[in-house]
Design an enzyme around this catalytic site. Structure first.
Site, PDB file in Angstrom:
ATOM      1  N   HIS A 153       5.214   4.529  -2.254  1.00  0.00           N
ATOM      2  CA  HIS A 153       4.671   4.286  -3.598  1.00  0.00           C
ATOM      3  C   HIS A 153       5.382   5.270  -4.533  1.00  0.00           C
ATOM      4  CE1 HIS A 153       1.192   3.434  -0.927  1.00  0.00           C
ATOM      5  NE2 HIS A 153       0.823   2.546  -1.811  1.00  0.00           N
ATOM      6  N   ASP A 204       3.972   8.716  -4.364  1.00  0.00           N
ATOM      7  CA  ASP A 204       4.109   9.483  -3.110  1.00  0.00           C
ATOM      8  C   ASP A 204       5.272  10.462  -3.224  1.00  0.00           C
ATOM      9  OD1 ASP A 204       2.323   7.629  -2.037  1.00  0.00           O
ATOM     10  OD2 ASP A 204       3.904   6.450  -1.070  1.00  0.00           O
TER      11      ASP A 204
HETATM   12  C1  XUL Z   1      -3.983   0.233   1.418  1.00  0.00           C
HETATM   13  C2  XUL Z   1      -2.639  -0.206   1.785  1.00  0.00           C
HETATM   14  C3  XUL Z   1      -1.537   0.258   0.893  1.00  0.00           C
HETATM   15  C4  XUL Z   1      -0.428  -0.716   0.724  1.00  0.00           C
HETATM   16  C5  XUL Z   1       0.616  -0.279  -0.266  1.00  0.00           C
HETATM   17  O1  XUL Z   1      -4.966  -0.167   2.283  1.00  0.00           O
HETATM   18  O2  XUL Z   1      -2.446  -0.873   2.773  1.00  0.00           O
HETATM   19  O3  XUL Z   1      -1.070   1.462   1.397  1.00  0.00           O
HETATM   20  O4  XUL Z   1       0.210  -0.977   1.932  1.00  0.00           O
HETATM   21  O5  XUL Z   1       0.078   0.018  -1.486  1.00  0.00           O
END
Ligand code: XUL
Ligand code: CO
Length: 439
Positions: free
Chosen positions: A100, A103
């Site tokens: 993300h 992150d």
């Molecule tokens: C949350 C989840 C996230 C997504 C990316 O449950 O799975 O980490 O994979 O935003």
């Protein structure tokens, strides 16, 4: 460059008799299975958030993780994490990673400052990627942690938030293009509602679709050609998430004319939270031609929340690989370990043990699934079970020659119906036999 995983050498394949926790027992990257290497079948990816930023905090207590990079803070911490990340990627030999935006770099006081922080770290990542064998499977925008997203992002009641989210995804798509991401993911963290008493459901869904169309348009504009993925989840953090499961998400994509632009990123623990098996979700997406990628983890059947455990359940990895092989693979998708070590597994080496366990579990699943398909264990049973549709009245039904008149005439003459057993227990025993015996 610092060394963060000092006690770990490059993890090698040592075979099933090895007792070395830092070696693969089943994952042999170059081994050919059905004309393709294991590495190319499995396309493993490390999730940046769980592995490099999570600290083990839970609602009852503080972080527990011992991370050598935590001696730094702010942008220095962000940089140290990049160093640690590429060291781990190299030692595990994983072909991909995923992150993300938030992150990899901390937010600044303004969006421009945040983007500046991001640019600094992106330049560093890009530099590492020049010599690394690890590529970007996907990136995504975190539009759920910051309090501005309290009411959602694209589905927020506040248009200023919609605009902010758009700016964030715009930057995310530029990032994807810059780093050569193979996919771009949308997980609607706060895209749902708490109560219908204050919710305009129609406007929220329309806005979510508007947002996704804008993303598709912008990707075209800048020449980002990666696959768009949408990740279903039924609950957590909102009471009702719009992308509840594969079927709901597919119907949303079709309703809004987005099914040509998106595929699904399916996560095992999200499937079980939705009351489905992982393989059910994969099958639903695959039969619609929309299986794109996988977040490889597992839930805890005793707990009702998203535990994001590393996958070790061989039934689950085998049946998942069965669907993936039947899909002809994941194309540009992969198996991303959206999984975190338990709070009690707080030493850095646990991160390596966990990935080794996950990779071995999927490698074993791949082998067993491949053999099951090669031997047509379930295919033949299924073909036999539905054989009444290959001739006579059944063939008339599937080829569109039947109607209620012809079917009634047929039924009046065939009222002694004979059914055949579904053989569930026998098929489960066959699965066990393959799990235990396949070399
Ligand atoms: C949350 C989840 C996230 C997504 C990316 O449950 O799975 O980490 O994979 O935003
Ligand atoms: Co996920």
């Amino acid at each position: 460059m610092g060394i963060y995983f000092e006690s770990v050498n490059k993890v090698a394949y040592e075979g099933k008799s090895s007792k070395n926790p830092l070696a693969f027992k089943y994952y042999n990257p170059e081994e050919m299975i059905g004309g393709k290497t294991m590495k190319d079948h499995l396309r493993f990816s490390v999730a940046y958030w769980h592995t490099f930023t999570a600290d083990g905090t839970d609602p009852f207590g503080a972080g527990t993780m011992e991370r050598p990079w935590d001696r730094f803070s702010g942008m220095d911490l962000a940089k140290a994490r990049v160093e640690a990340a590429f060291e781990l990627f190299e030692k595990l030999g994983v072909p991909f990673f995923a992150f993300h935006d938030r992150d990899i770099a901390p937010e600044g006081k303004t969006l421009s400052e945040t983007n500046e922080n991001l640019n600094t770290i992106l330049a560093m990542i890009k530099d590492y990627m020049k010599t690394s064998n690890t590529k970007l499977l996907w990136n995504t925008a975190n539009m759920f942690t910051n309090r501005r997203f309290v009411h959602g992002a694209a589905t927020a009641c506040n248009a200023d938030v919609f605009a902010y989210a758009a700016a964030q995804v715009k930057k995310g798509l530029e990032t994807a293009k810059e780093l050569g991401a193979e996919n771009y993911v949308f997980w609607g963290g706060r895209e749902g509602y708490e109560t219908l008493l204050n919710t305009d459901l129609k406007l929220e869904l329309d806005n979510m679709a508007r947002f996704l169309h804008m993303a598709v348009d912008y990707a075209k504009e800048i020449g980002f050609t990666g696959q768009f993925l949408i990740e279903p989840k039924p609950k957590e953090p909102t009471t009702h998430q719009y992308d509840t499961d594969a079927a709901t998400t597919i119907s949303f994509l079709k309703q809004y004319g987005l099914d040509q632009s998106f595929k699904l990123n399916l996560e095992a623990n999200h499937a079980t939270l939705a009351g489905h098996t992982f393989e059910h979700e994969l099958r639903v997406a695959r039969t619609s031609g929309l299986l794109g990628s996988v977040d490889a983890n597992q839930g805890n059947p005793l707990l009702g929340w998203d535990t994001d455990e590393f996958p070790t359940d061989l039934y689950s990895t085998t049946l998942a690989m069965y669907e993936i092989l039947q899909n002809g693979g994941l194309g540009c998708g992969g198996l991303n370990f959206d999984a975190k070590v338990r709070r009690t597994s707080f030493e850095p080496d646990d991160l390596v043990y966990a990935h080794v366990a996950g990779m071995d579990s999927f490698a074993r699943g791949l082998k067993v699934a491949h053999k099951l398909i090669e031997d047509r264990v379930f295919e033949d049973a299924i073909a036999e079970r539905y054989s009444s549709y290959t001739e006579g009245i059944g063939l008339d039904i599937v080829e569109g020659r039947a109607n209620f008149h012809t079917l009634e005439a047929y039924a009046l003459n065939h009222h002694n119906i004979k059914n055949v057993s579904g053989r569930t227990e026998h098929l489960k025993a066959m699965l066990n036999q393959y799990l235990l015996e396949v070399e």
